[in-house]
Enzyme design. Structure first.
Site, PDB file in Angstrom:
ATOM      1  N   ASP A 193       0.863  -1.186   0.000  1.00  0.00           N
ATOM      2  CA  ASP A 193       0.000   0.000   0.000  1.00  0.00           C
ATOM      3  C   ASP A 193       0.897   1.233   0.000  1.00  0.00           C
ATOM      4  OD1 ASP A 193      -2.206   1.636   0.072  1.00  0.00           O
ATOM      5  OD2 ASP A 193      -2.713   1.260   2.170  1.00  0.00           O
ATOM      6  N   LEU A 194       1.814   1.259  -0.961  1.00  0.00           N
ATOM      7  CA  LEU A 194       2.927   2.210  -0.923  1.00  0.00           C
ATOM      8  C   LEU A 194       2.577   3.532  -1.585  1.00  0.00           C
ATOM      9  CD1 LEU A 194       5.765   2.335   0.227  1.00  0.00           C
ATOM     10  CD2 LEU A 194       6.634   1.580  -1.991  1.00  0.00           C
TER      11      LEU A 194
END
Length: 288
Positions: A193-194
């Site tokens: 979930d960068l």
């Protein structure tokens, strides 16, 4: 037995064994809690089943790679997590270059399979507030379609958020994934979930990653998500990354393909406002 009415300060004291002297708890954010002696920690509550375990195991798995740093977990139970607080500073070119190199090292640490959860982590995990299933598989194109794109596409279509022709377009991308995916790569150890909000630029010049949705995946997915909502010094991050671990030819044309997953998650969580971007990503994937 978990006390559902427990306050962040009491949870921090219980989980660290130290007295609390101050609590700052903004609405909708982790609480900043000061422990006796002046140490400030972050205290986060997870209401969904398995959410805290998924985050804790994700942080530890990322940390074990000894690459990009993550905040230390100081205590947790099934509902609460206490981590070190990271004093933040301004992004800089040197930090961005180092972050790129370290992110390449994190990915290179690998995973047992695409979709593999962190050791001890639940199969039923989360990306933000959305459920995310970690089902290991050997083939990335099939896994990405079945486990990362189609579940959210179906949810959005069933809710009437996506039009039938938009749904058909994204289904066409999934059908063509074996041809669109580029050269085969081994499973990478992903943050998952960068987006920029999960990248903390420390005042010490080191980046830390928070709020992972960690799993085994394709390394281009993390990089595509960094680009999705903007990241300070992204060109320098990519320069550091490709210096350490060159990307396969054509990776720029696959950015839209890898952005489909997070964009469809946003469509499910936040509605029609992200639909046009998901459709554009699908068109980009087909023409990339």
């Amino acid at each position: 037995m978990v006390n559902r009415d427990e306050e962040p300060g009491r949870a921090a004291s219980r989980l660290t064994g130290r007295r609390v002297t101050a609590v700052r708890a903004p609405s909708g954010s982790p609480a900043e809690v000061t422990l006796e002696g002046g140490t400030v920690v972050m205290v986060k509550r997870g209401d969904a089943p398995g959410a805290v375990r998924a985050e804790v195991t994700g942080l530890r798995w990322l940390g074990e790679a000894d690459a990009v740093r993550v905040p230390a977990v100081l205590g947790h139970d099934e509902r609460w997590m206490v981590t070190e607080r990271v004093p933040t500073g301004r992004p800089g070119n040197t930090a961005a270059l180092r972050f790129g190199r370290d992110l390449a090292a994190l990915h290179a640490a690998g995973a047992p399979a695409f979709g593999a959860p962190p050791p001890g982590g639940p199969a039923e995990a989360y990306i933000g507030a959305a459920p995310m299933r970690n089902t290991p598989a050997a083939d990335w194109p099939e896994w990405y379609a079945e486990q990362r794109v189609l579940p959210y596409l179906r949810a959005a279509a069933d809710a009437g958020v996506l039009r039938s022709e938009e749904t058909a377009l994204i289904e066409r991308v999934c059908a063509r994934l074996p041809d669109l995916a580029g050269p085969a790569e081994p499973p990478a150890r992903l943050h998952g979930d960068l987006w920029n909000g999960n990248v903390l630029w420390g005042e010490d010049g080191e980046v830390r990653l928070i709020d992972p949705a960690a799993h085994g995946g394709h390394r281009e997915t993390d990089l595509a998500m960094l680009r999705l909502f903007g990241c300070p010094g992204l060109d320098r991050v990519l320069a550091g990354y490709t210096e350490a671990a060159p990307l396969a030819d054509g990776w720029r044309g696959r950015v839209g393909l890898h952005q489909l997953f997070p964009l469809l998650v946003h469509v499910v969580l936040f509605g029609r406002g992200y639909a046009d971007r998901a459709v554009a990503a699908a068109h980009g994937a087909l023409s990339g």
